[in-house]
Motif scaffolding. Structure first.
Motif, PDB file in Angstrom:
ATOM      1  N   THR A   1       0.834  -1.207   0.000  1.00  0.00           N
ATOM      2  CA  THR A   1       0.000   0.000   0.000  1.00  0.00           C
ATOM      3  C   THR A   1       0.864   1.250   0.000  1.00  0.00           C
ATOM      4  O   THR A   1       0.625   2.184  -0.783  1.00  0.00           O
ATOM      5  N   LEU A   2       1.869   1.267   0.856  1.00  0.00           N
ATOM      6  CA  LEU A   2       2.744   2.433   0.915  1.00  0.00           C
ATOM      7  C   LEU A   2       3.597   2.539  -0.346  1.00  0.00           C
ATOM      8  O   LEU A   2       3.810   3.642  -0.867  1.00  0.00           O
ATOM      9  N   MET A   3       4.084   1.407  -0.856  1.00  0.00           N
ATOM     10  CA  MET A   3       4.893   1.438  -2.076  1.00  0.00           C
ATOM     11  C   MET A   3       4.085   1.977  -3.249  1.00  0.00           C
ATOM     12  O   MET A   3       4.599   2.751  -4.069  1.00  0.00           O
ATOM     13  N   ARG A   4       2.808   1.592  -3.356  1.00  0.00           N
ATOM     14  CA  ARG A   4       1.968   2.110  -4.441  1.00  0.00           C
ATOM     15  C   ARG A   4       1.793   3.616  -4.323  1.00  0.00           C
ATOM     16  O   ARG A   4       1.821   4.339  -5.324  1.00  0.00           O
ATOM     17  N   ALA A   5       1.623   4.098  -3.094  1.00  0.00           N
ATOM     18  CA  ALA A   5       1.477   5.542  -2.888  1.00  0.00           C
ATOM     19  C   ALA A   5       2.767   6.276  -3.258  1.00  0.00           C
ATOM     20  O   ALA A   5       2.730   7.337  -3.884  1.00  0.00           O
ATOM     21  N   ILE A   6       3.908   5.709  -2.888  1.00  0.00           N
ATOM     22  CA  ILE A   6       5.204   6.311  -3.227  1.00  0.00           C
ATOM     23  C   ILE A   6       5.402   6.316  -4.736  1.00  0.00           C
ATOM     24  O   ILE A   6       5.804   7.330  -5.324  1.00  0.00           O
ATOM     25  N   ASP A   7       5.112   5.194  -5.377  1.00  0.00           N
ATOM     26  CA  ASP A   7       5.254   5.104  -6.834  1.00  0.00           C
ATOM     27  C   ASP A   7       4.345   6.127  -7.521  1.00  0.00           C
ATOM     28  O   ASP A   7       4.752   6.796  -8.475  1.00  0.00           O
ATOM     29  N   ARG A   8       3.106   6.231  -7.031  1.00  0.00           N
ATOM     30  CA  ARG A   8       2.157   7.169  -7.629  1.00  0.00           C
ATOM     31  C   ARG A   8       2.652   8.607  -7.497  1.00  0.00           C
ATOM     32  O   ARG A   8       2.550   9.407  -8.432  1.00  0.00           O
ATOM     33  N   ALA A   9       3.207   8.926  -6.337  1.00  0.00           N
ATOM     34  CA  ALA A   9       3.715  10.283  -6.116  1.00  0.00           C
ATOM     35  C   ALA A   9       4.915  10.584  -7.010  1.00  0.00           C
ATOM     36  O   ALA A   9       5.037  11.687  -7.548  1.00  0.00           O
ATOM     37  N   ILE A  10       5.810   9.608  -7.172  1.00  0.00           N
ATOM     38  CA  ILE A  10       6.995   9.815  -8.007  1.00  0.00           C
ATOM     39  C   ILE A  10       6.605   9.991  -9.468  1.00  0.00           C
ATOM     40  O   ILE A  10       7.116  10.883 -10.164  1.00  0.00           O
ATOM     41  N   ILE A  11       5.680   9.167  -9.950  1.00  0.00           N
ATOM     42  CA  ILE A  11       5.246   9.286 -11.341  1.00  0.00           C
ATOM     43  C   ILE A  11       4.551  10.619 -11.577  1.00  0.00           C
ATOM     44  O   ILE A  11       4.760  11.278 -12.596  1.00  0.00           O
ATOM     45  N   ARG A  12       3.726  11.041 -10.621  1.00  0.00           N
ATOM     46  CA  ARG A  12       3.061  12.341 -10.770  1.00  0.00           C
ATOM     47  C   ARG A  12       4.085  13.479 -10.780  1.00  0.00           C
ATOM     48  O   ARG A  12       3.975  14.417 -11.571  1.00  0.00           O
ATOM     49  N   ARG A  13       5.091  13.383  -9.920  1.00  0.00           N
ATOM     50  CA  ARG A  13       6.130  14.415  -9.895  1.00  0.00           C
ATOM     51  C   ARG A  13       6.904  14.430 -11.213  1.00  0.00           C
ATOM     52  O   ARG A  13       7.186  15.503 -11.765  1.00  0.00           O
ATOM     53  N   ASN A  14       7.241  13.260 -11.743  1.00  0.00           N
ATOM     54  CA  ASN A  14       7.929  13.197 -13.033  1.00  0.00           C
ATOM     55  C   ASN A  14       7.085  13.810 -14.140  1.00  0.00           C
ATOM     56  O   ASN A  14       7.594  14.499 -15.025  1.00  0.00           O
ATOM     57  N   ARG A  15       5.785  13.564 -14.077  1.00  0.00           N
ATOM     58  CA  ARG A  15       4.885  14.125 -15.088  1.00  0.00           C
ATOM     59  C   ARG A  15       4.856  15.648 -14.990  1.00  0.00           C
ATOM     60  O   ARG A  15       4.864  16.351 -16.000  1.00  0.00           O
TER      61      ARG A  15
END
Length: 244
Positions: free
Chosen positions: A196-210
Motif C-alpha cells: 500500500t505504501l509502495m503504491r502511494a510512493i510510486d504514484r507520487a513519483i510518477i506524478r512528480r515526473n509528469r
C-alpha cells in the motif's frame, strides 16, 4: 542494442497498455522509457508504470515539437536500477519503526532505502542535496503542524515526490495537499501493508515526473518562441538591408 531513450507507444498491434510497458522495461531496465499514449492513464494504474521517465499524451503535443521535450523527460531518471530513496518524517518513533519493519523486505531487495526524521528541524537537516526521491510526511509534527510542513518540504526539495500520511480524516485537507504539490495522500489506517505504501510512493513519483515533464516542455516552448522571434527579426533586418 543499447539505446539512449525509448519512446514507447502503448497501443501496439500485438500488445497494449501496461503489458507493453512491462515487456519493454523487462528487456531494457536501465534505459529511460517515455510512454506515448492516446488515452488517459488513471492514477490507480500509475504504479503499473513504475520506472517510466515520463508520460506523453498524444493529443496535447504537436508532432513537430515532440522529440525535444521527450528527450528532456528521459533525463528525469539517472539510474532506473537505483533504489528509491525515501525519507520518513513523523514524530511518532514507534510509527516510523513500524514502517521500517513493514518495509524490511523491500529494503533487503534493494527496492528502497529508508531514513527517518522525527521533527521538521531534523527533516530540514536531512533534506539537502542530493534530496531523496520521495518523502512520507506526517502533517502533525512536534515542532510544526499542518500545511506548513508540506510547504517547508517542497521549498527545500522541489523535485522530491511527497506522500502525505496522516491520522486525520479530512477530505478538504486531501484536496489542499494535492493542490499544493503532494503526489499522494494516505491515511494511516490504510497503511497496513508494504504494498500500500509502495503504491502511494510510486504514484507520487510518477506524478512528480509528469509535472517536471510539463515544466520542461513549457520551458522548451518558451525557448522555441524566443528563437522564432529572433529569426523573424533577423530576416526582417536582412530584407530591409536589401531594399536600401
Amino acid at each position: 542494442k543499447d539505446y539512449g531513450e525509448v519512446i514507447l507507444d502503448l497501443g501496439l498491434p500485438d500488445s497494449r497498455d501496461e503489458g507493453t510497458f512491462a515487456a519493454i522495461y523487462k528487456a531494457a531496465p536501465k534505459t529511460p522509457i517515455i510512454i506515448l499514449t492516446g488515452g488517459i492513464i488513471q492514477d490507480s494504474k500509475l504504479p503499473l508504470y513504475k520506472g517510466a521517465s515520463g508520460i506523453i499524451y498524444k493529443d496535447r503535443l504537436r508532432p513537430s515539437v515532440l522529440l525535444r521535450p521527450l528527450f528532456l523527460a528521459a533525463k528525469l531518471t539517472a539510474d532506473l536500477q537505483a533504489p528509491t530513496m525515501v525519507l520518513l518524517i513523523d514524530d511518532d518513533r514507534d510509527w516510523t519503526a513500524c514502517i521500517e519493519m513493514m518495509m524490511v523486505e523491500q529494503v533487503q531487495q534493494g527496492q528502497i532505502k529508508l531514513d527517518a526524521a522525527h521533527s521538521l528541524l531534523e527533516a530540514e537537516e536531512k533534506l539537502v542535496a542530493p534530496c531523496p526521491d520521495a518523502v512520507v510526511l506526517d502533517l502533525a509534527l512536534s515542532d510544526s503542524t499542518g500545511l506548513e510542513n508540506l510547504a517547508a518540504v517542497l521549498k527545500l526539495c522541489q523535485d522530491t515526490a511527497v506522500v502525505v500520511l496522516t491520522g486525520s480524516h479530512d477530505p478538504a485537507m486531501e484536496n489542499d495537499v494535492i493542490a499544493m504539490g503532494a503526489g499522494a495522500y494516505l491515511h494511516k489506517d490504510e497503511c497496513t501493508a508494504a504494498d500500500t505504501l509502495m503504491r502511494a510512493i510510486d504514484r507520487a513519483i510518477i506524478r512528480r515526473n509528469r509535472e517536471r515533464l510539463i515544466l520542461s516542455f513549457g520551458t522548451y516552448m518558451a525557448q522555441l518562441d524566443t528563437s522564432a522571434a529572433a529569426i523573424e527579426a533577423a530576416l526582417k533586418r536582412l530584407a530591409e538591408g536589401g531594399q536600401q
